[in-house]
Motif scaffolding. Sequence first.
Motif, PDB file in Angstrom:
ATOM      1  N   ALA A  47       0.812  -1.217   0.000  1.00 24.62           N
ATOM      2  CA  ALA A  47       0.000   0.000   0.000  1.00 24.62           C
ATOM      3  C   ALA A  47       0.844   1.265   0.000  1.00 24.62           C
ATOM      4  O   ALA A  47       0.370   2.325  -0.393  1.00 24.62           O
ATOM      5  CB  ALA A  47      -0.937   0.003   1.206  1.00 24.62           C
ATOM      6  N   LEU A  48       2.097   1.198   0.425  1.00 25.44           N
ATOM      7  CA  LEU A  48       2.914   2.401   0.518  1.00 25.44           C
ATOM      8  C   LEU A  48       3.633   2.762  -0.773  1.00 25.44           C
ATOM      9  O   LEU A  48       4.418   3.714  -0.787  1.00 25.44           O
ATOM     10  CB  LEU A  48       3.911   2.277   1.679  1.00 25.44           C
ATOM     11  CG  LEU A  48       3.248   2.193   3.063  1.00 25.44           C
ATOM     12  CD1 LEU A  48       4.295   2.075   4.154  1.00 25.44           C
ATOM     13  CD2 LEU A  48       2.357   3.398   3.316  1.00 25.44           C
ATOM     14  N   ALA A  49       3.390   2.060  -1.863  1.00 29.07           N
ATOM     15  CA  ALA A  49       3.910   2.504  -3.163  1.00 29.07           C
ATOM     16  C   ALA A  49       3.289   3.873  -3.447  1.00 29.07           C
ATOM     17  O   ALA A  49       2.103   4.091  -3.206  1.00 29.07           O
ATOM     18  CB  ALA A  49       3.533   1.505  -4.248  1.00 29.07           C
ATOM     19  N   VAL A  50       4.099   4.830  -3.908  1.00 29.44           N
ATOM     20  CA  VAL A  50       3.614   6.198  -4.095  1.00 29.44           C
ATOM     21  C   VAL A  50       4.002   6.748  -5.464  1.00 29.44           C
ATOM     22  O   VAL A  50       5.024   6.383  -6.027  1.00 29.44           O
ATOM     23  CB  VAL A  50       4.142   7.156  -2.995  1.00 29.44           C
ATOM     24  CG1 VAL A  50       3.604   6.765  -1.639  1.00 29.44           C
ATOM     25  CG2 VAL A  50       5.655   7.193  -2.981  1.00 29.44           C
ATOM     26  N   THR A  51       3.177   7.656  -5.962  1.00 30.36           N
ATOM     27  CA  THR A  51       3.448   8.326  -7.226  1.00 30.36           C
ATOM     28  C   THR A  51       4.638   9.258  -7.059  1.00 30.36           C
ATOM     29  O   THR A  51       4.686  10.047  -6.106  1.00 30.36           O
ATOM     30  CB  THR A  51       2.231   9.168  -7.662  1.00 30.36           C
ATOM     31  OG1 THR A  51       1.070   8.365  -7.619  1.00 30.36           O
ATOM     32  CG2 THR A  51       2.420   9.725  -9.063  1.00 30.36           C
ATOM     33  N   THR A  52       5.599   9.172  -7.985  1.00 23.23           N
ATOM     34  CA  THR A  52       6.745  10.087  -7.947  1.00 23.23           C
ATOM     35  C   THR A  52       6.793  10.988  -9.171  1.00 23.23           C
ATOM     36  O   THR A  52       7.473  12.005  -9.150  1.00 23.23           O
ATOM     37  CB  THR A  52       8.082   9.316  -7.850  1.00 23.23           C
ATOM     38  OG1 THR A  52       8.195   8.432  -8.955  1.00 23.23           O
ATOM     39  CG2 THR A  52       8.155   8.539  -6.546  1.00 23.23           C
ATOM     40  N   LEU A  80       8.743  -2.631 -14.365  1.00 25.36           N
ATOM     41  CA  LEU A  80       8.595  -2.937 -12.948  1.00 25.36           C
ATOM     42  C   LEU A  80       9.962  -3.339 -12.432  1.00 25.36           C
ATOM     43  O   LEU A  80      10.445  -4.429 -12.706  1.00 25.36           O
ATOM     44  CB  LEU A  80       7.583  -4.064 -12.722  1.00 25.36           C
ATOM     45  CG  LEU A  80       7.350  -4.459 -11.269  1.00 25.36           C
ATOM     46  CD1 LEU A  80       6.818  -3.284 -10.460  1.00 25.36           C
ATOM     47  CD2 LEU A  80       6.404  -5.631 -11.181  1.00 25.36           C
ATOM     48  N   GLY A  81      10.606  -2.400 -11.734  1.00 24.51           N
ATOM     49  CA  GLY A  81      11.928  -2.659 -11.170  1.00 24.51           C
ATOM     50  C   GLY A  81      11.839  -2.860  -9.668  1.00 24.51           C
ATOM     51  O   GLY A  81      10.752  -2.970  -9.102  1.00 24.51           O
ATOM     52  N   ARG A  82      13.000  -2.877  -9.018  1.00 21.29           N
ATOM     53  CA  ARG A  82      13.024  -3.055  -7.565  1.00 21.29           C
ATOM     54  C   ARG A  82      12.535  -1.814  -6.831  1.00 21.29           C
ATOM     55  O   ARG A  82      11.919  -1.911  -5.780  1.00 21.29           O
ATOM     56  CB  ARG A  82      14.438  -3.397  -7.088  1.00 21.29           C
ATOM     57  CG  ARG A  82      14.823  -4.831  -7.382  1.00 21.29           C
ATOM     58  CD  ARG A  82      16.218  -5.153  -6.887  1.00 21.29           C
ATOM     59  NE  ARG A  82      17.168  -4.378  -7.697  1.00 21.29           N
ATOM     60  CZ  ARG A  82      18.211  -3.724  -7.231  1.00 21.29           C
ATOM     61  NH1 ARG A  82      18.481  -3.747  -5.943  1.00 21.29           N
ATOM     62  NH2 ARG A  82      19.004  -3.054  -8.010  1.00 21.29           N
ATOM     63  N   SER A  83      12.812  -0.618  -7.394  1.00 22.91           N
ATOM     64  CA  SER A  83      12.448   0.602  -6.682  1.00 22.91           C
ATOM     65  C   SER A  83      11.471   1.495  -7.440  1.00 22.91           C
ATOM     66  O   SER A  83      10.875   2.382  -6.844  1.00 22.91           O
ATOM     67  CB  SER A  83      13.703   1.405  -6.328  1.00 22.91           C
ATOM     68  OG  SER A  83      14.400   1.753  -7.510  1.00 22.91           O
ATOM     69  N   LEU A  84      11.312   1.285  -8.753  1.00 21.83           N
ATOM     70  CA  LEU A  84      10.401   2.107  -9.551  1.00 21.83           C
ATOM     71  C   LEU A  84       9.551   1.266 -10.487  1.00 21.83           C
ATOM     72  O   LEU A  84      10.003   0.232 -10.983  1.00 21.83           O
ATOM     73  CB  LEU A  84      11.184   3.120 -10.400  1.00 21.83           C
ATOM     74  CG  LEU A  84      11.915   4.244  -9.689  1.00 21.83           C
ATOM     75  CD1 LEU A  84      12.693   5.092 -10.692  1.00 21.83           C
ATOM     76  CD2 LEU A  84      10.958   5.115  -8.897  1.00 21.83           C
ATOM     77  N   ALA A  85       8.332   1.742 -10.707  1.00 23.79           N
ATOM     78  CA  ALA A  85       7.441   1.146 -11.707  1.00 23.79           C
ATOM     79  C   ALA A  85       6.938   2.279 -12.593  1.00 23.79           C
ATOM     80  O   ALA A  85       6.659   3.379 -12.107  1.00 23.79           O
ATOM     81  CB  ALA A  85       6.268   0.443 -11.033  1.00 23.79           C
ATOM     82  N   PRO A 141      11.108  -0.230  -0.144  1.00 21.52           N
ATOM     83  CA  PRO A 141      12.098  -1.313  -0.047  1.00 21.52           C
ATOM     84  C   PRO A 141      11.602  -2.447   0.843  1.00 21.52           C
ATOM     85  O   PRO A 141      10.791  -2.233   1.753  1.00 21.52           O
ATOM     86  CB  PRO A 141      13.330  -0.635   0.571  1.00 21.52           C
ATOM     87  CG  PRO A 141      12.811   0.591   1.233  1.00 21.52           C
ATOM     88  CD  PRO A 141      11.557   0.993   0.507  1.00 21.52           C
ATOM     89  N   GLU A 142      12.091  -3.634   0.567  1.00 22.74           N
ATOM     90  CA  GLU A 142      11.777  -4.801   1.413  1.00 22.74           C
ATOM     91  C   GLU A 142      12.443  -4.612   2.765  1.00 22.74           C
ATOM     92  O   GLU A 142      13.531  -4.088   2.866  1.00 22.74           O
ATOM     93  CB  GLU A 142      12.298  -6.089   0.759  1.00 22.74           C
ATOM     94  CG  GLU A 142      11.608  -6.457  -0.526  1.00 22.74           C
ATOM     95  CD  GLU A 142      10.180  -6.898  -0.326  1.00 22.74           C
ATOM     96  OE1 GLU A 142       9.860  -7.496   0.724  1.00 22.74           O
ATOM     97  OE2 GLU A 142       9.373  -6.619  -1.227  1.00 22.74           O
ATOM     98  N   LYS A 143      11.768  -5.053   3.805  1.00 23.41           N
ATOM     99  CA  LYS A 143      12.358  -4.939   5.161  1.00 23.41           C
ATOM    100  C   LYS A 143      12.805  -6.274   5.658  1.00 23.41           C
ATOM    101  O   LYS A 143      12.357  -7.286   5.326  1.00 23.41           O
ATOM    102  CB  LYS A 143      11.347  -4.327   6.109  1.00 23.41           C
ATOM    103  CG  LYS A 143      11.092  -2.893   5.775  1.00 23.41           C
ATOM    104  CD  LYS A 143      10.191  -2.271   6.813  1.00 23.41           C
ATOM    105  CE  LYS A 143      10.025  -0.808   6.474  1.00 23.41           C
ATOM    106  NZ  LYS A 143       9.405  -0.045   7.495  1.00 23.41           N
TER     107      LYS A 143
END
Length: 140
Positions: free
Chosen positions: A77-82, A107-112, A138-140
């Motif tokens: 849910a914390l994916a955000v528009t940049t 779809l990468g590790r840090s950006l989509a 990021p994965e925790k």
Amino acid sequence: MALAFDAAGLTAYMAEIFPQVADDFAVDELSETGITMRLLTAERHLRPGGTVSGPSMFALADVTVYGLVLSRLGRKALAVTTNCSLDFMRKPEAGVDLIAKGTLLKLGRSLAVGDVHMYSEGSDKMVARSTMTYSIPPEK
């Protein structure tokens, strides 16, 4: 990449995390190649002149790419528009829903990155086109 949700599961999850807009959008179709979403156009989405407002069109583009990202990553849910680029091409028709066809470009590790084409329901003339970039937590 396999889908983390089907259309019903994605709809339920988005309603859970954003109940304030759950009645505004519907997932019409979800597949490995893309998503079709709908703005359930109501009076609150219109602007003077009887057309769908720009902020409502932005919201549809944004939720479409968000749905694409969630459908691949699952409960993030914390994916955000940049970043957003939105081209308004013609006036949407009033009185019909706005349909968005979204495709995930990367779809990468840090950006989509996703691309969205919007149409008035029943028309094949594109009313707007958007490219959205999302930051993935990021994965925790």
